[in-house]
Scaffold this motif. Structure first.
Motif, PDB file in Angstrom:
ATOM      1  N   GLY A  93     -47.419  66.012  14.601  1.00  0.00           N
ATOM      2  CA  GLY A  93     -48.728  65.377  14.704  1.00  0.00           C
ATOM      3  C   GLY A  93     -49.279  64.936  13.361  1.00  0.00           C
ATOM      4  N   GLU A  94     -48.508  65.137  12.304  1.00  0.00           N
ATOM      5  CA  GLU A  94     -48.928  64.743  10.956  1.00  0.00           C
ATOM      6  C   GLU A  94     -48.546  63.285  10.699  1.00  0.00           C
ATOM      7  N   PRO A  95     -49.259  62.619   9.799  1.00  0.00           N
ATOM      8  CA  PRO A  95     -48.914  61.224   9.466  1.00  0.00           C
ATOM      9  C   PRO A  95     -47.518  61.113   8.848  1.00  0.00           C
ATOM     10  N   ILE A  96     -46.853  60.021   9.168  1.00  0.00           N
ATOM     11  CA  ILE A  96     -45.555  59.697   8.569  1.00  0.00           C
ATOM     12  C   ILE A  96     -45.841  58.812   7.364  1.00  0.00           C
ATOM     13  N   ALA A  97     -45.222  59.100   6.246  1.00  0.00           N
ATOM     14  CA  ALA A  97     -45.465  58.360   5.008  1.00  0.00           C
ATOM     15  C   ALA A  97     -45.065  56.888   5.173  1.00  0.00           C
ATOM     16  N   TYR A  98     -45.852  56.010   4.563  1.00  0.00           N
ATOM     17  CA  TYR A  98     -45.584  54.571   4.662  1.00  0.00           C
ATOM     18  C   TYR A  98     -44.176  54.195   4.191  1.00  0.00           C
TER      19      TYR A  98
END
Length: 115
Positions: A93-98
């Motif tokens: 559920g954490e953001p995936i790095a750009y």
């Protein structure tokens, strides 16, 4: 500046959408390309040619299967973009790095979430 749930800017989201759509078009073209058939039983061919064609057909089927799976991942990513949930790891559920998304825009997990 408005950011997505994953912290991506509108410009980043647009870039990623473009990459996903371009890859979708590539996969769709590849899947639409006909595969040369294995010769019919009555067709006059050398056994080596039959074996070669059979091997090539099996290879093409494997490629097509992988490309269909990739297309499903691309479609899922585009649906998430539309829903506003793109760029979030399905595991944590954490953001995936750009940079990860830029390299593999259809990814479903962050690099550190992979097994």
């Amino acid at each position: 500046m408005v950011r997505s749930a994953a912290g991506l800017t509108p410009a980043q989201l647009e870039t990623l959408r473009g990459k996903l759509e371009a890859e979708r078009r590539r996969v769709q073209r590849l899947l639409a390309t006909p595969v040369e058939d294995v010769p019919a039983e009555g067709e006059r061919t050398e056994p080596e040619e039959v074996a070669q064609r059979s091997t090539e057909a099996a290879h093409h089927l494997g490629v097509a299967e992988r490309e269909r799976a990739l297309l499903a991942d691309i479609e899922r990513a585009l649906a998430k973009l539309d829903a506003g949930t793109y760029g979030v790891s399905e595991r944590t559920g954490e953001p995936i790095a750009y940079p990860r998304l830029a390299a593999v825009p259809w990814t479903r997990v962050a690099a550190e979430d992979e097994e």
